[in-house]
Design a protein around this motif. Structure first.
Motif, PDB file in Angstrom:
ATOM      1  N   GLU A 140     -64.804 100.330   3.849  1.00 57.50           N
ATOM      2  CA  GLU A 140     -64.082  99.501   2.883  1.00 57.50           C
ATOM      3  C   GLU A 140     -65.039  99.077   1.775  1.00 57.50           C
ATOM      4  O   GLU A 140     -66.193  98.782   2.041  1.00 57.50           O
ATOM      5  CB  GLU A 140     -63.570  98.257   3.623  1.00 57.50           C
ATOM      6  N   SER A 141     -64.575  99.103   0.536  1.00 54.20           N
ATOM      7  CA  SER A 141     -65.472  98.653  -0.520  1.00 54.20           C
ATOM      8  C   SER A 141     -64.708  97.842  -1.553  1.00 54.20           C
ATOM      9  O   SER A 141     -63.497  97.985  -1.704  1.00 54.20           O
ATOM     10  CB  SER A 141     -66.154  99.842  -1.205  1.00 54.20           C
ATOM     11  N   THR A 142     -65.446  96.988  -2.228  1.00 53.27           N
ATOM     12  CA  THR A 142     -64.846  96.132  -3.234  1.00 53.27           C
ATOM     13  C   THR A 142     -64.096  96.966  -4.264  1.00 53.27           C
ATOM     14  O   THR A 142     -62.973  96.641  -4.636  1.00 53.27           O
ATOM     15  CB  THR A 142     -65.944  95.323  -3.944  1.00 53.27           C
ATOM     16  N   SER A 143     -64.718  98.066  -4.691  1.00 47.73           N
ATOM     17  CA  SER A 143     -64.065  98.821  -5.755  1.00 47.73           C
ATOM     18  C   SER A 143     -62.797  99.520  -5.245  1.00 47.73           C
ATOM     19  O   SER A 143     -61.823  99.636  -5.990  1.00 47.73           O
ATOM     20  CB  SER A 143     -65.022  99.818  -6.403  1.00 47.73           C
ATOM     21  N   ARG A 144     -62.786  99.929  -3.955  1.00 48.22           N
ATOM     22  CA  ARG A 144     -61.558 100.530  -3.448  1.00 48.22           C
ATOM     23  C   ARG A 144     -60.417  99.507  -3.498  1.00 48.22           C
ATOM     24  O   ARG A 144     -59.303  99.813  -3.906  1.00 48.22           O
ATOM     25  CB  ARG A 144     -61.731 101.021  -2.005  1.00 48.22           C
ATOM     26  N   LEU A 145     -60.723  98.282  -3.121  1.00 49.01           N
ATOM     27  CA  LEU A 145     -59.709  97.232  -3.163  1.00 49.01           C
ATOM     28  C   LEU A 145     -59.214  97.026  -4.590  1.00 49.01           C
ATOM     29  O   LEU A 145     -58.020  96.968  -4.865  1.00 49.01           O
ATOM     30  CB  LEU A 145     -60.278  95.914  -2.630  1.00 49.01           C
ATOM     31  N   MET A 146     -60.176  96.962  -5.512  1.00 45.37           N
ATOM     32  CA  MET A 146     -59.825  96.696  -6.912  1.00 45.37           C
ATOM     33  C   MET A 146     -58.967  97.823  -7.476  1.00 45.37           C
ATOM     34  O   MET A 146     -57.962  97.589  -8.138  1.00 45.37           O
ATOM     35  CB  MET A 146     -61.103  96.556  -7.753  1.00 45.37           C
ATOM     36  N   TYR A 147     -59.377  99.077  -7.209  1.00 46.93           N
ATOM     37  CA  TYR A 147     -58.625 100.181  -7.791  1.00 46.93           C
ATOM     38  C   TYR A 147     -57.248 100.323  -7.153  1.00 46.93           C
ATOM     39  O   TYR A 147     -56.315 100.806  -7.793  1.00 46.93           O
ATOM     40  CB  TYR A 147     -59.440 101.472  -7.758  1.00 46.93           C
ATOM     41  N   CYS A 204     -66.634  94.164   5.943  1.00 46.59           N
ATOM     42  CA  CYS A 204     -66.946  93.551   4.645  1.00 46.59           C
ATOM     43  C   CYS A 204     -66.985  94.579   3.524  1.00 46.59           C
ATOM     44  O   CYS A 204     -67.804  95.498   3.536  1.00 46.59           O
ATOM     45  CB  CYS A 204     -68.283  92.826   4.687  1.00 46.59           C
ATOM     46  N   PRO A 205     -66.092  94.471   2.530  1.00 45.09           N
ATOM     47  CA  PRO A 205     -66.068  95.462   1.455  1.00 45.09           C
ATOM     48  C   PRO A 205     -67.289  95.376   0.549  1.00 45.09           C
ATOM     49  O   PRO A 205     -67.594  96.320  -0.160  1.00 45.09           O
ATOM     50  CB  PRO A 205     -64.786  95.141   0.687  1.00 45.09           C
ATOM     51  N   ALA A 206     -67.971  94.245   0.562  1.00 48.54           N
ATOM     52  CA  ALA A 206     -69.180  94.137  -0.255  1.00 48.54           C
ATOM     53  C   ALA A 206     -70.416  94.513   0.553  1.00 48.54           C
ATOM     54  O   ALA A 206     -71.532  94.397   0.054  1.00 48.54           O
ATOM     55  CB  ALA A 206     -69.317  92.717  -0.795  1.00 48.54           C
ATOM     56  N   ASN A 207     -70.222  94.982   1.788  1.00 44.92           N
ATOM     57  CA  ASN A 207     -71.327  95.371   2.668  1.00 44.92           C
ATOM     58  C   ASN A 207     -72.342  94.260   2.863  1.00 44.92           C
ATOM     59  O   ASN A 207     -73.536  94.518   3.009  1.00 44.92           O
ATOM     60  CB  ASN A 207     -72.051  96.612   2.128  1.00 44.92           C
TER      61      ASN A 207
END
Lengths: 289, 444, 332
Positions: C17-24, B418-421
């Motif tokens: 994995e993180s939201t900001s990595r996906l966005m960037y 999950c990218p939002a952890n």
């Protein structure tokens, strides 16, 4: 532009409206469901909080069951209290039995200064999840986790977690005794107790069932099951079970003798006038609210 | 092209530091704490009293039902107490505490290292011996093995699957066992085959253990009907249903058991324990435990007596470094974080992993699910973790049940990606518990 | 050991994995297209892009801070992407104040009014674009000519897009062979030397971005491929039926917003389905609607409308197109 266009438009739309209205009327007639009109009346009297404190799904559910019930003596609307319930009973022409006003109390005083941490919890902010995982981040496996399931579940905004103690605080004014927090607490720490007119109450603020030494080691304000309070109580209101004292609120006359005698200050008194300077009294943050 | 299961899966960093460390015997502790419930099912009932003298291998608690297991003393000495003791979760659980005196074994246990290949037991005798020895699934689920060997009426197994996958990162205990006890493993499989009445057995091993694969292929050629199959590395291949899918391409139906598709899965550790129980009369009193961690001074695999405090195991690895933030019992994906390192090693302890502080804490969660669907794509059970999480938080339990929350095996792949952890699994687990409770209430 | 151990539910490791990595990574994937558009449209492209990004970030910040009173999250990159994509859907000679209005609609109505990131049913950038297209049809459909208008912003020389030329020609009764001289060749279309919105002109740059997003596993191939395949198939059939009244499929793929829409707009996480099966339905729907609007509709271009319409169906698709459960008992 000719006026006839406007005229026709207006006429067309009006005709359409009339036809639709007729269709709607017949459809409404066809699908009409008969409902006892008293259900609406009862619902109007209820607080409308849909808290579920009565045991029914929402105020409508209560009203429905209430109107259909033959015997209403087992039913009650805790948030509404006696007044509301009497009004609801009046709709049916029945007599309501008055019940004692109740309030939720938190039976744990294990703030960090009394109860040292043995580990740290790092997971979803939910007492329920934490309980299935481990006994808690302190030595006491019975105590409050402070993650606020009770706060989340409270529909009346009556509970908050005190930042310094890490324990829930229940507001006297806002608590409606709906019992949602009692059900939500996975540690069964919150109890519904009788509310004295002035809000006075005395209770054992601990549910630790360990033997004295173990309990004391894990928390400085734990009930150690010494039994002093049982002996000192002139009203036979205190019982001892599994190394834990319990004060029966129906028998307790609020004499405060047990509070003085408790060696660990596990018995709390709330909303009493300050006594003569003799014993150190546990100050509850509620008073400052 | 190596086989693997088809749906979902993730690739966590393997970090198998202790793969080359041979199994060592951990010195006997001064005291052992043996919980009476180390398996799934009813807790065993204690048969000893305080002050009793016990020998190694002696039954100290008897199985109290069909799904239950005997508990044996792992040391010789005196029973010090029968009081409840804090377990790894911080709750007090009934346990038998024994003070160690010497190392005297029951005379009927064969302690020689000599391989005993031949056996002539019937199915019933094997099941009785396995049951008496208290063997449970050593992969971590600790399901009593004799139950799995007793095939229900009307069902039939045609193939035995042996789980040597060890898909959890860090852990190497099964790996070492396969290298060091290959013959015992093979005989154990022969015994299991006999008990189940099957001709064919397949050992599934992920190809990050090439030495184990090639060695076992060599050894297996000496036995009949045992096949060794290398598998592409993918977590959670060690899950029973995933392994069956990968090896023989059968799908266990939702809510069903492997026997529904004609197979039974046993862990390599269990197979060796079955060998010990049947051929050597040796009950399950010790197991291989991996002790590992990025900042530990030494990592290794130890043969540990059940009931030994985990702290002693950690000492054997040089003690916890000061930067330790978390100690996990089991693998990093499904293991349980320890509340206290004084808890004992139990039948289900496959490894102990220490995490440095910077890896111990979860990354703070972001406010929102952006519906990236990564959790959906990695779920090996074809579920929708984002949806289950939301339904669980909103307490919509009937929908949760309809969305097959009970199929979740808590592998943790969704929380892992999950990218939002978001703590997806935390809430799914909670929802699972609630749905189970609702189903139980419905039945009553 | 005096430090307290942390206790948390499993799993104890995270992929990082993180939201900001996906966005960037999406932003990185947009850079080739941005470079191409600056090459062709120069100053205008720069101004529109900069205004759009700044306005989107500013509106997000202001709305979160003062209206919703939450901690602003502009650093997560989502507003940056909305800004970029909005600019990519605008002509390079659009006055800056119209861009600002577009940004306000995108962020304010398209995103924040539904509860912010993760909750909006429609692609915010497209909400902004369609709002502008309907409110300012003249400004939104005057397209500067590439290369010639490098040094010009508002005073750029404008011309019609290839799609508009075809639509107009066909409606006048001309046939494709007559129109063919007036429209750019396939190669020119592929390289982007045509009039159009900022980001939609160069198919090759968008494809580079697509490959980048596939490599970094930001998106899966399902949605772009299903849209492109559907459009190719649908227009191909029409073209085979009558190649004089219908443009060829390659022309349809390379013009207008097909590539931009398929690769970047339709794949927006929040507003697209979650399972491959649903993605196919979504992609085919967009493809069919696009062609219908282009061939029989009033507008020469229909990608944005098609995506918005299909966005509305996403909750339904998610509800009824479930992934195949493991061990699902098949109905015989």
């Amino acid at each position: 532009m000719s006026y006839s266009i406007i005229l026709y438009t207006v006429l067309m739309l009006s005709a359409l409206g009339v036809v639709s209205a007729i269709i709607l009327y017949f459809v409404a007639q066809k699908f009409k469901v008969f409902e006892d009109p008293r259900i609406d009346e009862v619902e109007a009297v209820l607080p409308g909080a849909n808290c579920g404190g009565c045991g029914f799904p929402g105020c409508r559910g209560f009203a429905d069951a209430f109107v259909k019930a033959d015997d209403i003596s087992t039913m009650f609307c805790p948030p509404g209290g006696n007044e509301t319930f009497a009004a609801a009973a009046k709709v049916l022409g029945k007599e309501a039995i008055a019940q004692d006003p109740m309030i939720a109390v938190v039976r744990c005083s294990g703030s960090p200064e009394h109860r040292s941490r043995t580990s740290t919890y790092d997971g979803a902010q939910s007492c329920k999840i934490a309980t299935t995982l481990f006994s808690g981040d302190t030595g006491c496996q019975f105590g409050c986790l402070g993650l606020g399931d009770c706060v989340v579940v409270c529909k009346f905004d009556a509970i908050y977690i005190d930042e310094t103690t890490g324990l829930p605080v229940i507001s006297d004014e806002k608590c409606t005794a709906c019992g949602a927090c009692v059900k939500a607490c996975p540690k069964f720490i919150i109890e519904m107790r009788k509310k004295d007119p002035k809000g006075k109450r005395i209770f054992v603020s601990c549910i630790n069932k360990e033997k004295g030494g173990v309990a004391k080691k894990s928390c400085a304000v734990a009930c150690i099951g010494c039994g002093k309070c049982v002996k000192v109580c002139p009203h036979d209101a205190i019982t001892m079970e599994n190394n834990l004292a319990y004060i029966d609120y129906l028998k307790c006359k609020l004499c405060r003798k047990c509070v003085e005698d408790c060696p660990t200050n596990a018995i709390l008194e709330l909303h009493f006038p300050p006594r003569k300077p003799k014993v150190e009294v546990e100050v509850q943050p509620e008073k400052t609210e | 092209m190596l086989k693997t299961f088809t749906k979902g899966g993730v690739h966590p960093p393997e970090n198998k530091f202790s793969a080359n460390a041979a199994i060592e015997n951990l010195p006997l502790p001064k005291q052992v704490v043996i919980p009476i419930s180390q398996h799934i099912g009813a807790p065993a009932a204690a048969t000893v009293a305080k002050g009793d003298k016990v020998l190694v291998g002696q039954v100290i608690a008897k199985s109290s039902g069909f799904v239950s297991a005997n508990i044996h003393s792992s040391v010789s000495g005196t029973v010090a107490s029968l009081d409840a003791v804090l377990d790894s979760t911080g709750y007090k659980k009934p346990a038998i505490t024994i003070t160690v005196e010497g190392d005297e074994w029951l005379p009927e246990i064969d302690r020689s290292l000599e391989l005993k290949k031949e056996f002539s037991f019937t199915t019933e005798e094997i099941i009785a011996k396995v049951s008496a020895a208290g063997v449970v699934g050593l992969g971590g689920a600790t399901f009593p093995s004799h139950v799995k060997l007793s095939i229900p009426k009307g069902k039939k197994a045609d193939v035995l699957i042996i789980n040597g996958v060890e898909c959890e990162p860090y852990l190497t205990s099964d790996h070492r066992l396969m290298l060091e006890k290959a013959h015992e493993l093979m005989v154990g499989i022969e015994i299991l085959k006999k008990a189940l009445g099957v001709e064919h057995a397949i050992i599934g091993i992920e190809n990050n253990k090439p030495d184990a694969i090639s060695y076992l292929i060599k050894i297996a050629s000496e036995y009949k009907g045992i096949e060794v199959q290398g598998l592409k590395v993918k977590y959670p291949q060690g899950g029973e249903k995933q392994l069956i899918k990968a090896l023989i391409n059968r799908e266990v139906p939702s809510g069903g058991l492997p026997i529904d598709v004609g197979t039974v899965v046993h862990n390599v550790g269990t197979a060796v324990a079955v060998y010990d129980a049947v051929q050597k009369n040796k009950p399950l009193i010790e197991r291989v435990v991996t002790i590992t961690g990025k900042s530990l001074p030494k990592t290794g695999n130890f043969m540990v007596r059940i009931g030994t405090p985990i702290s002693q195991l950690i000492e054997a690895a040089g003690g916890l470094p000061t930067d330790t933030g978390k100690v996990v019992n089991g693998g990093p994906m499904m293991g349980k974080a320890l509340n206290t390192i004084d808890a004992p090693v139990t039948k289900g302890t496959s490894g102990v992993i220490s995490f440095p502080e910077k890896e111990a804490k979860r990354v703070p969660e972001k406010p929102a699910c952006i519906r990236c669907a990564k959790c959906v794509s990695v779920c090996p059970m074809g579920l929708e973790p984002f949806l289950l999480n939301r339904l669980s938080q909103r307490k919509i339990f009937d929908r949760l049940e309809a969305e097959k929350v009970l199929d979740c095996m808590e592998c943790g792949s969704c929380s892992f990606v999950c990218p939002a952890n978001l703590p997806l699994l935390d809430y799914i687990r909670l929802g699972k518990g609630e749905v189970n409770a609702i189903i139980r209430a419905r039945k009553n | 050991m005096n430090k307290l151990l942390a206790v948390s539910p499993s799993p104890h490791v995270h992929s990082g994995e993180s939201t900001s990595r996906l966005m960037y990574n999406v932003v990185l994937a947009l850079i080739p297209a941005l470079a191409v558009t600056i090459f062709y449209f120069g100053i205008g492209a720069l101004v529109v892009t900069a205004v759009s990004i700044v306005a989107c970030l500013a509106f997000e910040f202001l709305i979160q801070k003062y209206l919703l009173k939450v901690k602003p999250t502009i650093s997560d990159g989502s507003a940056l992407i909305t800004g970029l994509l909005l600019a990519f859907n605008l002509p390079s000679n659009l006055p800056w104040w119209i861009v600002v209005i577009g940004a306000l609609v995108s962020i304010g109505i398209g995103k924040m009014s539904f509860g912010g990131l993760g909750n909006n049913p429609f692609n915010p950038a497209l909400v902004g674009r369609v709002f502008l297209l309907i409110s300012f049809p003249v400004q939104m459909t005057s397209w500067p000519l590439p290369i010639q208008s490098r040094m010009a912003y508002l005073d750029a020389v404008t011309g019609a897009t290839p799609l508009a030329i075809v639509k107009e020609g066909l409606s006048k009764g001309e046939v494709m062979s007559q129109i063919a001289d007036k429209i750019p060749s396939h190669m020119q279309l592929f390289m982007g030397a045509v009039g159009g919105s900022l980001g939609e002109i160069a198919a090759f740059a968008l494809l580079i971005g697509f490959v980048w997003m596939l490599i970094t596993k930001v998106i899966t191939w399902h949605i772009p491929v299903s849209i492109i395949a559907t459009i190719a198939a649908f227009t191909g059939i029409l073209w085979l039926i009558n190649s004089e009244t219908n443009a060829d499929p390659i022309f349809h793929l390379l013009t207008g917003g097909v590539m931009l829409g398929a690769i970047f707009m339709a794949t927006d996480y929040v507003t697209s389905p979650m399972h491959p099966k649903g993605m196919w339905v979504f992609g085919i729907g967009i493809g069919v609607l696009t062609v219908i609007i282009r061939v029989w509709g009033a507008y020469p271009e229909g990608v944005s409308f098609a995506i918005l319409i299909m966005n509305a169906f996403v909750p339904l698709i998610n509800r009824y197109m479930k992934p195949k459960r493991f061990g699902e008992v098949r109905k015989v």
